[in-house]
Design a protein around this motif. Structure first.
Motif, PDB file in Angstrom:
ATOM      1  N   ARG A 109      32.161  31.238  56.479  1.00  0.00           N
ATOM      2  CA  ARG A 109      31.422  32.169  55.609  1.00  0.00           C
ATOM      3  C   ARG A 109      32.372  32.860  54.622  1.00  0.00           C
ATOM      4  NH1 ARG A 109      27.587  33.241  59.740  1.00  0.00           N
ATOM      5  NH2 ARG A 109      25.481  33.230  58.899  1.00  0.00           N
ATOM      6  N   ALA A 166      12.361  38.298  58.883  1.00  0.00           N
ATOM      7  CA  ALA A 166      13.566  37.651  59.440  1.00  0.00           C
ATOM      8  C   ALA A 166      14.263  38.489  60.510  1.00  0.00           C
ATOM      9  CB  ALA A 166      14.564  37.266  58.342  1.00  0.00           C
ATOM     10  N   HIS A 207      23.447  40.483  55.055  1.00  0.00           N
ATOM     11  CA  HIS A 207      24.291  39.388  54.590  1.00  0.00           C
ATOM     12  C   HIS A 207      24.277  39.362  53.062  1.00  0.00           C
ATOM     13  CE1 HIS A 207      23.773  37.597  58.576  1.00  0.00           C
ATOM     14  NE2 HIS A 207      22.473  37.692  58.425  1.00  0.00           N
ATOM     15  N   LYS A 246      13.554  34.661  68.000  1.00  0.00           N
ATOM     16  CA  LYS A 246      14.552  35.683  67.680  1.00  0.00           C
ATOM     17  C   LYS A 246      13.943  37.057  67.907  1.00  0.00           C
ATOM     18  CE  LYS A 246      17.107  37.796  63.920  1.00  0.00           C
ATOM     19  NZ  LYS A 246      17.567  37.749  62.544  1.00  0.00           N
ATOM     20  N   THR A 276      19.000  33.555  67.101  1.00  0.00           N
ATOM     21  CA  THR A 276      18.879  33.930  65.692  1.00  0.00           C
ATOM     22  C   THR A 276      18.211  32.767  64.968  1.00  0.00           C
ATOM     23  OG1 THR A 276      21.118  33.146  65.398  1.00  0.00           O
ATOM     24  CG2 THR A 276      20.825  35.526  65.553  1.00  0.00           C
ATOM     25  N   ILE A 277      17.879  32.965  63.716  1.00  0.00           N
ATOM     26  CA  ILE A 277      17.237  31.878  62.968  1.00  0.00           C
ATOM     27  C   ILE A 277      18.254  30.766  62.724  1.00  0.00           C
ATOM     28  CG2 ILE A 277      16.121  31.228  60.807  1.00  0.00           C
ATOM     29  CD1 ILE A 277      14.859  34.050  60.758  1.00  0.00           C
ATOM     30  N   GLU A 278      19.413  31.134  62.188  1.00  0.00           N
ATOM     31  CA  GLU A 278      20.472  30.142  61.955  1.00  0.00           C
ATOM     32  C   GLU A 278      21.250  29.924  63.248  1.00  0.00           C
ATOM     33  OE1 GLU A 278      20.419  28.612  59.248  1.00  0.00           O
ATOM     34  OE2 GLU A 278      19.316  29.977  57.924  1.00  0.00           O
ATOM     35  N   PRO A 324      19.948  30.517  53.384  1.00  0.00           N
ATOM     36  CA  PRO A 324      21.146  31.366  53.470  1.00  0.00           C
ATOM     37  C   PRO A 324      22.122  31.116  52.330  1.00  0.00           C
ATOM     38  CG  PRO A 324      21.200  29.624  55.124  1.00  0.00           C
ATOM     39  CD  PRO A 324      19.848  29.555  54.492  1.00  0.00           C
ATOM     40  N   GLY A 325      22.798  32.159  51.882  1.00  0.00           N
ATOM     41  CA  GLY A 325      23.787  32.038  50.804  1.00  0.00           C
ATOM     42  C   GLY A 325      24.798  30.930  51.059  1.00  0.00           C
ATOM     43  N   PRO A 326      25.396  30.860  52.262  1.00  0.00           N
ATOM     44  CA  PRO A 326      26.371  29.789  52.516  1.00  0.00           C
ATOM     45  C   PRO A 326      25.712  28.422  52.735  1.00  0.00           C
ATOM     46  CG  PRO A 326      26.640  31.622  54.072  1.00  0.00           C
ATOM     47  CD  PRO A 326      25.335  31.825  53.387  1.00  0.00           C
ATOM     48  N   GLN A 340      10.461  29.965  57.343  1.00  0.00           N
ATOM     49  CA  GLN A 340      11.711  29.307  56.985  1.00  0.00           C
ATOM     50  C   GLN A 340      11.887  28.086  57.867  1.00  0.00           C
ATOM     51  OE1 GLN A 340      14.977  31.995  57.360  1.00  0.00           O
ATOM     52  NE2 GLN A 340      16.441  30.641  56.380  1.00  0.00           N
TER      53      GLN A 340
HETATM   54  P1  XMP Z   1      19.687  35.066  61.386  1.00  0.00           P
HETATM   55  O1  XMP Z   1      20.394  33.768  61.636  1.00  0.00           O
HETATM   56  O2  XMP Z   1      20.606  36.253  61.417  1.00  0.00           O
HETATM   57  O3  XMP Z   1      19.126  34.987  59.903  1.00  0.00           O
HETATM   58  O4  XMP Z   1      18.496  35.248  62.279  1.00  0.00           O
HETATM   59  C1  XMP Z   1      18.260  35.911  59.327  1.00  0.00           C
HETATM   60  C2  XMP Z   1      18.006  35.506  57.887  1.00  0.00           C
HETATM   61  O5  XMP Z   1      19.221  35.643  57.135  1.00  0.00           O
HETATM   62  C3  XMP Z   1      19.623  34.380  56.611  1.00  0.00           C
HETATM   63  N1  XMP Z   1      21.078  34.286  56.751  1.00  0.00           N
HETATM   64  C4  XMP Z   1      21.936  34.448  55.740  1.00  0.00           C
HETATM   65  N2  XMP Z   1      21.730  34.697  54.428  1.00  0.00           N
HETATM   66  N3  XMP Z   1      24.067  34.697  54.065  1.00  0.00           N
HETATM   67  C5  XMP Z   1      22.796  34.802  53.595  1.00  0.00           C
HETATM   68  O6  XMP Z   1      22.640  34.996  52.384  1.00  0.00           O
HETATM   69  C6  XMP Z   1      24.367  34.451  55.371  1.00  0.00           C
HETATM   70  O7  XMP Z   1      25.520  34.361  55.765  1.00  0.00           O
HETATM   71  C7  XMP Z   1      23.230  34.326  56.249  1.00  0.00           C
HETATM   72  N4  XMP Z   1      23.117  34.101  57.600  1.00  0.00           N
HETATM   73  C8  XMP Z   1      21.779  34.086  57.862  1.00  0.00           C
HETATM   74  C9  XMP Z   1      18.889  33.346  57.436  1.00  0.00           C
HETATM   75  O8  XMP Z   1      18.734  32.120  56.723  1.00  0.00           O
HETATM   76  C10 XMP Z   1      17.584  34.058  57.736  1.00  0.00           C
HETATM   77  O9  XMP Z   1      16.698  33.989  56.631  1.00  0.00           O
END
Ligand code: XMP
Length: 506
Positions: free
Chosen positions: A292, A461, A340, A498, A502-504, A385-387, A427
């Protein structure tokens, strides 16, 4: 513009109250409970949220309500109602067991304005460990359930109401009507907060704020930056310079497709393909946080180099939206969400910040996008996600792995659209596992990658459920992936919600 102030005492549903008020065409602001604004000349009402606290505890949040009580209409919800009752001389006590879930209002006073059009029995949703056991002097009971006597009350001679249940959640079936009675009927909202009025007033404000200045904006393909760009473009035309960086971890053909969409919308946009640079910086790195950081750092580097080529740019525009900015009322000391953002802002930034969507919730951003004439597929695009695919390729990233995941993801996303499932899902995406498994294709033994499909439903999310996709859809997608994507011989479906997952995956 008229506004409602929502004082937040740390409830999980405070943002939901805000969204419901906005759905009623009324602007509202969510503020920490002790930050009632100095200037409240345009405030038409105040809502006090719920809270995990007890009003009688030593550390309870008990702000001074005298700035607005008796002068402006006030609605206390759950803790907010208990706070009103407790502060004004009533009694609040623990009920022994926490009362949680559906309940029915068996008595409603038909003369109460807050309940206009709502008749008993009416289903409500409760979530409280304390109850009001005596009302302050001059207050009247206006609704009860079989087990909660003081489910709602009003003051006889001042515009004050309290409800023990949560009108903002969908399980309170007539909660929308109750909030409308408060916001429109009692506070007198003119319902002037609409997508069209937002566009019109923003364009005016942006023109006067930006004058003849040039603005730079980083597009990501996502809804927020795209709507911000189209809005700014409407205000200042080609003086908005957009930069769309391809970090090589976008979906298949996404860079070209999205760039074409932007051009069709008349945006002044430059596409910068820096895939090779990103992929070589990522080579050999397996640690999720380091991946990241590499992407965030590179992004700032590439973006700044491009922005520096735009002569005389004075502003950096961003698609920041309201939930990113609401100062969460961290009442129990637990951080629920960490934000994020790709790379963040450079510390030595000389550009001034322009955030035209900073007052909007996500659904309002979408409504503004439609009002600006943007195509539905852009406005209702899933979050990404950004990455990008970097957080979906577990362990190290290689061009071959990117190719495999792009192909898998492409089959999945295309099929979701073809089956009409895309819009029912918050998503979706695919994950490439760092394991190979044995398979058999024809008479040949294979030893190839396993991939995971993930699709979730959610509203923000912060919590998410895995989506129940039809079995024959999953069967066809799995077949298409295994038959067409070289290097994959096994497809799994993620059935984790979640929290705790987590989502990712990274
Ligand atoms: P998680 O995995 O935390 O994701 O349940 C929640 C939301 O955030 C997005 N996500 C990101 N978006 N940079 C971003 O811009 C990141 O590093 C990042 N990590 C997670 C994810 O796709 C979901 O919509």
């Amino acid at each position: 513009m008229q506004r409602i102030i929502i004082l937040d005492f740390g409830s999980q549903t405070t943002q939901l109250i805000g969204r419901r008020v906005r759905e009623l065409g009324t602007f509202c602001e969510i503020l920490p409970y002790d930050r009632y604004p100095e200037d409240d000349s345009d405030v038409i009402g105040v809502i006090l949220s719920g809270s995990p606290l007890s009003v009688y505890a030593d550390d309870a949040a008990r702000p001074d309500l005298s700035r607005f009580l008796g002068r402006l209409p006030v609605l206390g919800i759950c803790y907010g109602a208990q706070l009103l009752s407790f502060t004004l001389g009533g009694r609040v006590e623990p009920v022994g067991t926490r009362e949680y879930g559906r309940a029915g209002l068996s008595f409603i006073d038909p003369a109460c304005r807050l309940f206009k059009g709502i008749e008993a029995p009416s289903q409500v949703w409760m979530s409280h460990g304390d109850s009001i056991t005596a009302l302050p002097e001059g207050y009247r009971l206006v609704a009860s359930t079989d087990s909660v006597r003081f489910a709602a009350f009003e003051c006889g001679n001042a515009p004050v109401w309290g409800v023990q249940f949560h009108p903002e959640v969908m399980h309170t079936l007539q909660g929308g009507q109750l909030l409308e009675n408060f916001v429109v009927g009692i506070c007198g909202s003119r319902r002037e907060w609409t997508p069209d009025s937002f566009v019109e007033s923003s364009v005016k404000e942006l023109r006067s704020m930006l004058g003849d200045d040039k603005v730079v904006l980083g597009l990501s393909g996502g809804v927020d930056s795209s709507v911000a760009a189209v809005l700014l473009n409407r205000a200042i035309g080609d003086r908005l310079n957009c930069i769309f960086v391809n970090h090589g971890l976008l979906r298949k053909h996404e860079f070209e497709d999205v760039l074409n969409d932007y051009k069709d919308l008349g945006l002044n946009v430059k596409g910068v393909d820096a895939s090779a640079e990103f992929l070589s910086a990522l080579a050999g790195e397996s640690d999720p946080e380091k991946k990241r950081k590499i992407i965030g750092g590179k992004f700032v580097e590439v973006f700044n180099a491009e922005a520096a080529k735009i002569d005389g740019a004075k502003w950096l525009a961003q698609g920041t939206i309201y939930p990113d900015r609401i100062e969460s009322c961290n009442i129990t000391g637990k951080v629920i969400k960490s934000h994020h953002n790709v790379g963040g802002l450079p510390k030595d930034m000389k550009l001034r910040l322009c955030e035209p969507l900073k007052w909007l919730f996500k659904d309002e951003v979408r409504a503004v996008g439609l009002s600006l004439g943007m195509p539905r597929h852009m406005v209702f695009r899933h979050p990404f996600p950004g990455p990008g695919l970097a957080v979906r390729i577990l362990e190290d990233i290689t061009p071959e792995k990117v190719r495999i995941l792009q192909d898998v993801d492409d089959v999945f996303m295309r099929s979701l659209r073809e089956y009409g499932l895309y819009d029912r899902i918050w998503q979706a995406g695919a994950i490439l596992l760092p394991v190979r498994t044995v398979g058999v294709m024809g008479d040949e033994r294979t030893y190839d990658h396993a991939v995971v499909l993930r699709a979730v439903t959610s509203t923000d999310a912060m919590t998410a459920d895995w989506a129940e996709l039809p079995t024959d859809f999953l069967r066809n997608v799995s077949n298409e992936i295994i038959n067409n994507v070289k290097g994959v011989n096994r497809v799994c479906y993620d059935i984790s919600s979640k929290p705790p997952a987590t989502i990712e995956w990274e």
